[in-house]
Write an enzyme that holds these catalytic residues in place. Structure first.
Site: not given
Length: 371
Positions: A15, A75, A94, A96, A118, A269
Site C-alpha cells: 500500500r 504503516k 497507522y 498502534h 486508527e 496490531d
C-alpha cells in the site's frame, strides 16, 4: 507545507499513503508534495502519474524525510526509520502505539507530532480504520479457510462442507466492523458461524441482519471456552480504540481446541487477543502452538494493495488536507476527530489508551496545543 510520502518498508506491504489524485489535492492547498521513487508501484501507481499530478519524485529516503514538514504513510515506522524523523515533524499514519512501547518512546523523544489513523473518531466510530477493518474481516475467513487445509497444517476441513457431511465451524470474537465483515464471508461460504460480543444491542442488530445464518452469544469466559472447543476457525476481531487488545484466548485454552484448528488474530496490531499471538508476515504467515495454527499477519490488507490503498486514502485524505491547509494546531483546534487522532505532541503523550497500556501520563490534545 512540504508533505512527504515514503515507500513502505514493512515486509510485503504494497500500500501507499497517497495516490496521484491525492497528491494533486494536497498541491491545491499550496503544499509541495514529495513522493519516494516507486512508493506507489506495489499498488499500481507509477512515478509518472505522480509527476503528472504535480508531485516531485525523490530517490533518497533521508532527503525526503529531512525536507518534509509532514510524513504521510500507511504503516507504523519500523526501527530502520526511527532516526529519520525530526523535531516538530508531523506523522500521519497507522501507529498502534499501545502495541509498541519502543515506538512510543522514539516519537516522544524525537518530538514528533503524530496523528494515528486508527484513533481518529467521529460519533464513536473510527472512519480511517473502518475500511481496513472491512478488508481484514473479509480476508480473515479466506485465510482461515486456506490454513485449515491439511496441506497448510490444518485439520483438513472444508468450511462449506458437502452434502451429507458437517460444515466447518467458525467462531468470531467481536461484533464490530471486523467481526461483521468476517461473519458476512463465513456465512456466505456456508460455514456454521457463531459470533460473540459484549453488547446485547450489537448482537441484536447482527442477529437481525444475518437471521438464522448466524448464531450469536454474549462474550463471557464460559462462552468463549465453549466455542473454542467446538470451532475449526476462530477469528479474533476485538478492538479497544488506541489501547491494547484484551487476551480473550489464553495459552491454557488451546488444549480445549481441536488439533489443526486455526486462530486468525486480526487484533495483532494492538497486541493480539490471544496470549500466544505474535506478529507474522505475508511470506511466513503462520506458526503452531500446542497443535493450533496461528495466522497473525500484522498488515493483512497489504495483500490487496490496490483495493486497500483506494479505500484507505478515501478516508484519510480529508484529514490530511485539513492539516496541510490549516497547520496541525489550526486543524486540531477545529476538529474533534483529529484531537482524538493526536497521539504524541512536542514530547507529550496525547492518547489515553496508550497511556493506560504503558502506565504513562497523558494530556488531552487541546491542553497540549495551548502550552
Amino acid at each position: 507545507m512540504t508533505i512527504g510520502c515514503p515507500k513502505e518498508i514493512k515486509k510485503h506491504e504494497y500500500r501507499v499513503g497517497m495516490t496521484p489524485s491525492d497528491a494533486a489535492e494536497y498541491i491545491k492547498t499550496g503544499s509541495r508534495v514529495l513522493i519516494e521513487k516507486n512508493a506507489g508501484s506495489g499498488a499500481g501507481f507509477e512515478d509518472e502519474e505522480y509527476i503528472d499530478a504535480g508531485a516531485e519524485i525523490i530517490e533518497d529516503k533521508k532527503l525526503l524525510f529531512d525536507s518534509s514538514d509532514m510524513i504521510v504513510k500507511v504503516k507504523e515506522p519500523l526501527p530502520e526509520e526511527y532516526s529519520l524523523f525530526h523535531k516538530d515533524q508531523i506523522l500521519f499514519t497507522y501507529l498502534h502505539l499501545a502495541a509498541s512501547r519502543d515506538l512510543t518512546g522514539v516519537l516522544l523523544e524525537a518530538g514528533v507530532n503524530s496523528v494515528a489513523y486508527e484513533t481518529i473518531e467521529v460519533n464513536r466510530k473510527l472512519p480511517c480504520l473502518a475500511p481496513m477493518s472491512e478488508i481484514a474481516g473479509r480476508l480473515s475467513v479466506q485465510e482461515g479457510a486456506k490454513y485449515l487445509e491439511k496441506t497448510f497444517g490444518g485439520r483438513g476441513i472444508l468450511l462449506s462442507g458437502v452434502p451429507g457431511v458437517e460444515r466447518g465451524r467458525v467462531a468470531i470474537l467481536g461484533g464490530g466492523v471486523v467481526g461483521a465483515n468476517a461473519a458476512r464471508i463465513a456465512v456466505g461460504m456456508g460455514a456454521d458461524t457463531t459470533l460473540l460480543d459484549i453488547s446485547g444491542e450489537r448482537l441484536a442488530y447482527l442477529d437481525d441482519v444475518f437471521g438464522s445464518g448466524l448464531k450469536t452469544l454474549y462474550s463471557t469466559r464460559a462462552n468463549i471456552r465453549k466455542v473454542l472447543g467446538e470451532s475449526d476457525v476462530v477469528i479474533g476481531a476485538v478492538l479497544r480504540p488506541g489501547a491494547k487488545a484484551p487476551w480473550l484466548i489464553r495459552r491454557e485454552d488451546l488444549k480445549l481446541m481441536k488439533k489443526g484448528a486455526v486462530i486468525v488474530d486480526v487484533a495483532v496490531d494492538q497486541g493480539g487477543c490471544a496470549e500466544t499471538t505474535h506478529p507474522t508476515t505475508h511470506d511466513d504467515p503462520v506458526f503452531e502452538v500446542d497443535g493450533i495454527v496461528h495466522y497473525c499477519v500484522a498488515n493483512m490488507p497489504g495483500s490487496v494493495a490496490l483495493t486497500a490503498t483506494m479505500a484507505l486514502t478515501s478516508t484519510t485524505l480529508k484529514y490530511g488536507l485539513m492539516i496541510a491547509s490549516k497547520g496541525l494546531e489550526g486543524a486540531l483546534a477545529e476538529s474533534l476527530p483529529l484531537q482524538k487522532g493526536l497521539n504524541t505532541y512536542k514530547g507529550e503523550l496525547a492518547c489515553e489508551g496508550v497511556a493506560e497500556a504503558f502506565d504513562m501520563n497523558y494530556k488531552p490534545a487541546l491542553d497540549l496545543i495551548k502550552l
